[in-house]
Design a protein around this motif. Sequence first.
Motif, mmCIF file in Angstrom:
data_model
loop_
_atom_site.group_PDB
_atom_site.id
_atom_site.type_symbol
_atom_site.label_atom_id
_atom_site.label_comp_id
_atom_site.label_asym_id
_atom_site.label_seq_id
_atom_site.Cartn_x
_atom_site.Cartn_y
_atom_site.Cartn_z
ATOM 1 N N GLY A 380 0.900 -1.246 -0.225
ATOM 2 C CA GLY A 380 0.031 0.012 0.043
ATOM 3 C C GLY A 380 0.861 1.397 0.014
ATOM 4 O O GLY A 380 0.580 2.255 -0.773
ATOM 5 N N LEU A 381 1.970 1.172 0.860
ATOM 6 C CA LEU A 381 2.669 2.238 0.931
ATOM 7 C C LEU A 381 3.431 2.657 -0.260
ATOM 8 O O LEU A 381 3.548 3.948 -0.788
ATOM 9 C CB LEU A 381 3.671 2.431 2.095
ATOM 10 C CG LEU A 381 2.944 2.797 3.496
ATOM 11 C CD1 LEU A 381 3.851 2.627 4.490
ATOM 12 C CD2 LEU A 381 2.423 4.279 3.166
ATOM 13 N N LYS A 382 3.925 1.648 -0.927
ATOM 14 C CA LYS A 382 4.680 1.754 -2.163
ATOM 15 C C LYS A 382 3.865 2.220 -3.425
ATOM 16 O O LYS A 382 4.292 3.419 -3.926
ATOM 17 C CB LYS A 382 5.329 0.429 -2.612
ATOM 18 C CG LYS A 382 5.847 0.368 -3.996
ATOM 19 C CD LYS A 382 4.986 0.348 -5.286
ATOM 20 C CE LYS A 382 6.124 0.460 -6.516
ATOM 21 N NZ LYS A 382 5.162 0.225 -7.755
ATOM 22 N N ALA A 383 2.576 1.987 -3.176
ATOM 23 C CA ALA A 383 1.684 2.465 -4.379
ATOM 24 C C ALA A 383 1.435 3.877 -4.271
ATOM 25 O O ALA A 383 1.253 4.697 -5.048
ATOM 26 C CB ALA A 383 0.307 1.745 -4.281
ATOM 27 N N ILE A 384 1.002 4.372 -2.894
ATOM 28 C CA ILE A 384 0.614 5.758 -2.563
ATOM 29 C C ILE A 384 1.941 6.652 -2.832
ATOM 30 O O ILE A 384 1.936 7.746 -3.218
ATOM 31 C CB ILE A 384 0.027 5.835 -1.066
ATOM 32 C CG1 ILE A 384 -1.406 4.825 -1.383
ATOM 33 C CG2 ILE A 384 -0.422 7.152 -0.854
ATOM 34 C CD1 ILE A 384 -2.266 5.254 -2.124
#
Length: 644
Positions: A380-384
Amino acid sequence: MSAEQTKDPVAEQIRAVLDGRWESIRQQLRADERFPVAQPDLRLGLDEHRQRTLDLVTGLSATELVRATLPESLGGTGDVGASVTGLEMIGHGDLSVFVKAGVQFGLFGGAIANLGTDRHHERYLPGMADLSLPGCFAMTETGHGSDVQSILTTATHDPETDELVIHSPSPAARKDYIGGAARDARLAAVFAQLVVGGENHGVHCVLVPVRDEAGSPLRGVTIGDCGSKMGLLGVDNGRLLFDQVRVPRENLLGRYGDIDEQGRYSSPIESVNRRFFTMLGTLVRGRVTVGAGAGAAARSALTIAVRYGLQRTQFHYPDGEHEVVVMDYRAHQRKLLPRLAKSYALALAQNALVEKLAAINSGEITDEPSQRELEARAAGLKAIITEHATDTIQACREACGGAGYMTLNRFADLKADTDVFTTFEGDNTVLLQLVAKGMLTEYKSDFQELDTRGAILFGARQVTTSVIERTIGGSLIQRLISGAPGKDGDDALLDRGGQLAVFEDRESHLTETLAMRLRRAGDDDADSFAVFNDAQDHLLEAARAHVDRVTLEAFVSAIDEAPQGPGRDLLDQVCDLFVFSTVEANRAWFIEHGRLSSSQSKGVVARVNELCGQLRPHAATLVAGFGIPDAWLTTEMMADLATF
C-alpha cells in the motif's frame, strides 16, 4: 549539512524526527564526499551513462549501507533497516544509481541472502557486496508481469547429470526489463517453475550465469538490450531467454525448497501456495526500497520548488512599490504546502514500515500475521508514495514556471526517472487490490455464520472496531480516540483523536460494504469474476482509505515521541494540514455518506486555506527539515537564487 539547515534549530529538531531510528547512516551519507549526486547536465551517451552509474555503485561498496546487506558471519551487520535507509538517501541523488544499487544489493543480494543457505551466502555475497560479481534479478516475464505464480520459465532437474536445466518454452517466457541484464550482470537470480521427477513444485529461484569474464553471453543464453528509456539512462535494462541452460543442482536457492543428492525434493513448507508467498514475502525489501526512493525524490522536488517560491517575485502589492513573492499567493501555497504535509506523513509512515521490516528480518518478530501485515503495508505505501511522487514532482515543476522546465533544474530527470516507480516492484493498481484483499480476510469468520438477515444487518452497520488493527502506536491511538468527541461530533476534525476516528470510520465503512458486495460471488449462480470486476473501484478506494489511516497513525505516533519544543509544535500543524487536505480531497465520499454536511465541507476548505497561511512563514524551515544538503540539489536555480 548546508549552512541554511544548521542555522535553523527548529529545522534540526524536525530533521531528527524525520531521520528516525537510522539517523546515523543518514548523517554519514550527508557527510560522504562520494555520495552519488545527480548531474542533470550530463551530455553522455547511453553506454557512458551506464558506465558512470556502475562506477558510482561500485564506489558505494565500502559504505555502511552495503555492509548492512551482509550477515554478521561475513563481516556485515545484517541490518536491513540501515540498508534500506541508505538507499533511500540515494533517492535524493542520482536515481539511476539508486535503482542499480537497489538491484545489486537489495534484489540480487536479497534473493541470495533470504532464499539461499549458508553455502550460497559464503560463495556469492562477498562478490555481490564489492561488485566483483555484478548480478541481476530475473523475475518479470513478457507474458507475466504481476502474476509471478504463473511464470513460464522452467528449471527441470536432470537426475542423470544432477543438474538443473533452465529453459524459456516460449517468447512469453522471456525475462523482460531486467536491470543489469543488458550490459553488466554476470549472474542472474532466475525465478522459474521447479520440476523434479516430473512434478512441478512451483516457483523457486536459481542462480544462472549469463556472461563470461569477458562479458560475452554464455551458451544457451540470449541477451537483449531494452535500449534507451524515458529515464534512468544509467540502468542497463535487458532481456533474457534461456535455451536448455544447465547449471549445478547446488545453484538452487534452497532455503524453502531443495533437492538432495538422490534427486528428491523437500521443503519445510508443504503447501505450494504458502511456500510461494513465503518466498516472495522475504523479498518485500525491494518494494519497501522503491517507496523510499520515490519519497526522497518528491522531497527533493519540494525543496527546490519551495525555495524558488520564497525568492521569485511576480506582480506588485497595491502600494505599487513591493513585488509579491509567489509563495505569498494562496494558490501557490495550496499547490505546494498540502503536498509537503503529505510528504512528511508518508516519510514517517515509511520509517515505521522499515522498523517493522527490520524487526521481522532480525527475528525479533516471527509470527505469520505480522509478516502478512508487513507485506500488505509495504504494497500500500509503495503504491501511494510513488503515486504521490509523480503528482508532486509535476506540481513542483509547474510551480517553478519556465525555470522548472530547464534540464539543469532537475525536474525533467526527477519526472522521467521516477515515472516507472508506479509500475515496477508491483503495478500500483495490483498492489492496492492486494491490500484490499488482505483487509477482507478480517471478515471471513464474520460471514461464515450469518444468515441473510444477519448479513443485511452486518452491512448496515456504519463502523466496526473489530476490523481495524492498529499496527502503529496502538495504545496511544486508542487513548486519543477514546478521549475524542467521536467521528460524528461537529468538532471531530479539530481534535487529534477525532481525526483518527474519522479516518478509521471511512476505512471500516468501505471495507464492510466491499465485503457485502463480494459476498455475492459465493452464490451458486454468480459469476465470481464479474462480481469482483464490478467492485474494483470500491476495492481500490478501500485500500487507499487504509493507507491514509495507517499514515496518519504513523504521523501521530512520531509527534508523540518527539521532544517538546517548537519543532514538535510545527509538526502538529503539518499533521493538521495532512488531515484536512486528505478530507478535502475526499469530500464527495464524506458528504455522500453523511459524514460531512455541506457547511462542514466548506469549513474543511476554509481550514486548509487557514493552515496554508499559518505554515507559509515556516516553509523554509519545513524543507530544511528534510535534511537535503544544498550540494545534492545540483540545480542552476539554487545557484541563481543566491544572487536575487
